[in-house]
Design a protein around this motif. Structure first.
Motif, PDB file in Angstrom:
ATOM      1  N   ILE A  74       0.848  -1.204   0.000  1.00 53.16           N
ATOM      2  CA  ILE A  74       0.000   0.000   0.000  1.00 53.16           C
ATOM      3  C   ILE A  74       0.880   1.249   0.000  1.00 53.16           C
ATOM      4  O   ILE A  74       0.631   2.223  -0.720  1.00 53.16           O
ATOM      5  CB  ILE A  74      -0.937  -0.009   1.234  1.00 53.16           C
ATOM      6  N   ILE A  75       1.937   1.212   0.814  1.00 52.43           N
ATOM      7  CA  ILE A  75       2.810   2.379   0.947  1.00 52.43           C
ATOM      8  C   ILE A  75       3.662   2.558  -0.321  1.00 52.43           C
ATOM      9  O   ILE A  75       3.741   3.660  -0.886  1.00 52.43           O
ATOM     10  CB  ILE A  75       3.723   2.220   2.186  1.00 52.43           C
ATOM     11  N   GLU A  76       4.294   1.467  -0.759  1.00 52.45           N
ATOM     12  CA  GLU A  76       5.294   1.608  -1.825  1.00 52.45           C
ATOM     13  C   GLU A  76       4.680   1.563  -3.223  1.00 52.45           C
ATOM     14  O   GLU A  76       5.062   2.352  -4.087  1.00 52.45           O
ATOM     15  CB  GLU A  76       6.372   0.531  -1.657  1.00 52.45           C
ATOM     16  N   LYS A  77       3.729   0.668  -3.419  1.00 50.56           N
ATOM     17  CA  LYS A  77       3.139   0.584  -4.760  1.00 50.56           C
ATOM     18  C   LYS A  77       1.977   1.554  -4.912  1.00 50.56           C
ATOM     19  O   LYS A  77       1.735   2.091  -5.985  1.00 50.56           O
ATOM     20  CB  LYS A  77       2.654  -0.847  -5.033  1.00 50.56           C
ATOM     21  N   GLY A  78       1.229   1.750  -3.821  1.00 53.81           N
ATOM     22  CA  GLY A  78       0.078   2.645  -3.886  1.00 53.81           C
ATOM     23  C   GLY A  78       0.480   4.110  -3.719  1.00 53.81           C
ATOM     24  O   GLY A  78       0.227   4.946  -4.579  1.00 53.81           O
ATOM     25  N   MET A  79       1.150   4.401  -2.596  1.00 55.20           N
ATOM     26  CA  MET A  79       1.487   5.801  -2.307  1.00 55.20           C
ATOM     27  C   MET A  79       2.765   6.245  -3.012  1.00 55.20           C
ATOM     28  O   MET A  79       3.070   7.439  -3.045  1.00 55.20           O
ATOM     29  CB  MET A  79       1.628   5.995  -0.796  1.00 55.20           C
ATOM     30  N   LYS A  80       3.511   5.276  -3.513  1.00 50.53           N
ATOM     31  CA  LYS A  80       4.767   5.563  -4.233  1.00 50.53           C
ATOM     32  C   LYS A  80       5.796   6.248  -3.347  1.00 50.53           C
ATOM     33  O   LYS A  80       6.508   7.168  -3.771  1.00 50.53           O
ATOM     34  CB  LYS A  80       4.510   6.445  -5.476  1.00 50.53           C
ATOM     35  N   ILE A  81       5.825   5.847  -2.097  1.00 55.75           N
ATOM     36  CA  ILE A  81       6.903   6.309  -1.210  1.00 55.75           C
ATOM     37  C   ILE A  81       7.532   5.084  -0.556  1.00 55.75           C
ATOM     38  O   ILE A  81       6.941   3.996  -0.575  1.00 55.75           O
ATOM     39  CB  ILE A  81       6.402   7.288  -0.118  1.00 55.75           C
ATOM     40  N   LYS A  82       8.727   5.275  -0.020  1.00 55.92           N
ATOM     41  CA  LYS A  82       9.401   4.132   0.604  1.00 55.92           C
ATOM     42  C   LYS A  82       8.830   3.889   1.984  1.00 55.92           C
ATOM     43  O   LYS A  82       8.464   4.829   2.701  1.00 55.92           O
ATOM     44  CB  LYS A  82      10.898   4.416   0.714  1.00 55.92           C
ATOM     45  N   ILE A 101      -6.702   5.747   1.668  1.00 50.93           N
ATOM     46  CA  ILE A 101      -5.309   6.180   1.484  1.00 50.93           C
ATOM     47  C   ILE A 101      -5.242   7.348   0.495  1.00 50.93           C
ATOM     48  O   ILE A 101      -4.437   8.276   0.656  1.00 50.93           O
ATOM     49  CB  ILE A 101      -4.442   4.983   1.000  1.00 50.93           C
ATOM     50  N   GLN A 102      -6.104   7.326  -0.483  1.00 55.19           N
ATOM     51  CA  GLN A 102      -6.134   8.451  -1.430  1.00 55.19           C
ATOM     52  C   GLN A 102      -6.516   9.755  -0.714  1.00 55.19           C
ATOM     53  O   GLN A 102      -5.983  10.817  -1.022  1.00 55.19           O
ATOM     54  CB  GLN A 102      -7.117   8.161  -2.555  1.00 55.19           C
ATOM     55  N   LEU A 103      -7.432   9.656   0.238  1.00 50.14           N
ATOM     56  CA  LEU A 103      -7.786  10.853   1.016  1.00 50.14           C
ATOM     57  C   LEU A 103      -6.567  11.386   1.768  1.00 50.14           C
ATOM     58  O   LEU A 103      -6.350  12.593   1.867  1.00 50.14           O
ATOM     59  CB  LEU A 103      -8.914  10.518   2.012  1.00 50.14           C
ATOM     60  N   VAL A 104      -5.777  10.461   2.308  1.00 46.78           N
ATOM     61  CA  VAL A 104      -4.548  10.857   3.012  1.00 46.78           C
ATOM     62  C   VAL A 104      -3.595  11.556   2.052  1.00 46.78           C
ATOM     63  O   VAL A 104      -3.030  12.618   2.352  1.00 46.78           O
ATOM     64  CB  VAL A 104      -3.876   9.612   3.653  1.00 46.78           C
ATOM     65  N   MET A 105      -3.427  10.948   0.892  1.00 43.93           N
ATOM     66  CA  MET A 105      -2.488  11.508  -0.091  1.00 43.93           C
ATOM     67  C   MET A 105      -2.930  12.912  -0.516  1.00 43.93           C
ATOM     68  O   MET A 105      -2.105  13.831  -0.630  1.00 43.93           O
ATOM     69  CB  MET A 105      -2.381  10.578  -1.301  1.00 43.93           C
ATOM     70  N   LYS A 106      -4.233  13.055  -0.752  1.00 45.27           N
ATOM     71  CA  LYS A 106      -4.738  14.377  -1.164  1.00 45.27           C
ATOM     72  C   LYS A 106      -4.482  15.399  -0.068  1.00 45.27           C
ATOM     73  O   LYS A 106      -4.066  16.529  -0.326  1.00 45.27           O
ATOM     74  CB  LYS A 106      -6.236  14.284  -1.459  1.00 45.27           C
ATOM     75  N   ARG A 107      -4.730  15.012   1.158  1.00 45.13           N
ATOM     76  CA  ARG A 107      -4.544  15.936   2.283  1.00 45.13           C
ATOM     77  C   ARG A 107      -3.084  16.388   2.389  1.00 45.13           C
ATOM     78  O   ARG A 107      -2.786  17.507   2.798  1.00 45.13           O
ATOM     79  CB  ARG A 107      -4.977  15.260   3.580  1.00 45.13           C
TER      80      ARG A 107
END
Ligand code: SF4
Length: 266
Positions: A144-152, A252-258
């Motif tokens: 979720i973190i690396e493939k979804g959010m694209k962060i390590k 998680i998308q809501l988190v990313m947008k925020r």
């Protein structure tokens, strides 16, 4: 022997009988307040009565229940460092989970992380390795973190409400949460993230002090000490119910947008 000595011996006999009764019931903990704990730690686990009789000789040192109070932080008002919190934890025996653990799973990640993920407690693999979220559910969180959010994964911070594995991976019990939750609160204070993501019922209900279930509360912004909190399902639940992954990705998308992160179109 005077009356005071007689009374003292009677009290000690009562306490001893009570402890033996609790032990017969399989209860291996005693509850004392913080001051008493410190007093107990400063003294041998025996009480000596007049005439050199020694009583309350416990077969094993008692596991004491103590809410995690971190004096340095509360005294100074300043957040502790993660290292100092770990040091304060020591070889913790504040709750009965200490008896079954192999390793304390403190947490790991960036001490200045923008996002903190909080789970409920270590499972088998985590207990073996002393690291959070390294089993099958942990791999899913990493994805979720690396493939979804694209962060390590190392860029976020990951920890749990309790730091020792509950037997059979059961949920931590209220007294265990009460004993341990002070540590995660200090970890959050030390990191001061921009967003907290709680994974499942246990961290959500205990950090937010709510009885609302995760199914209802997930996907809605909450607040802990002024920090936005996004509750979502625990990855272990997603392994059992893969159809719910879509909802977690929405959360998680809501988190990313925020956080102003670019959200992939798909
Ligand atoms: S779960 Fe927390 S309070 Fe209980 S023994 Fe482990 S570190 Fe200590």
């Amino acid at each position: 022997m005077n009356d005071i000595q007689k009374e003292f011996i009677e009290i000690v006999a009562d306490v001893r009988a009570h402890l033996e009764y609790r032990r017969a019931l399989g209860i291996k903990t005693i509850e004392v307040n913080t001051l008493d704990v410190r007093t107990l730690r400063a003294q041998p686990a025996t009480v000596t009565v007049p005439q050199e009789k020694t009583v309350i000789a416990a077969a094993a040192p008692p596991v004491v229940k103590e809410t995690a109070k971190i004096m340095t932080a509360t005294q100074t008002g300043q957040p502790m460092t993660l290292d100092a919190i770990r040091e304060e934890m020591g070889d913790c025996t504040r709750c009965k989970l200490s008896g079954g653990r192999k390793n304390i799973v403190f947490g790991e990640g960036d001490p200045k992380a923008v996002i903190v993920f909080v789970g409920e407690g270590p499972g088998f693999e985590e207990d073996q390795q002393g690291r959070p979220f390294v089993g099958e559910a942990g791999q899913l969180l990493t994805d979720i973190i690396e493939k979804g959010m694209k962060i390590k994964r190392a860029e976020v911070y990951i920890c749990n409400i309790v730091k020792c594995r509950p037997p059979g991976n059961r949920n931590p019990e209220p007294d265990e949460v009460e004993s341990c939750i002070g540590f995660v609160k200090e970890q959050i204070r030390a990191i001061n993230p921009k967003v907290i993501v709680t994974l499942g019922n246990v961290p959500t209900q205990n950090l937010l002090n709510t009885k609302q279930g995760i199914t209802k509360i997930r996907g809605t912004w909450q607040s802990y000490e002024g920090i936005p909190v996004m509750p979502t399902f625990h990855p272990a639940y997603l392994l059992r119910s893969p159809g719910e992954k879509k909802k977690v990705w929405e959360d998680i998308q809501l988190v990313m947008k925020r956080l102003g992160m670019a959200v992939p179109a798909k």
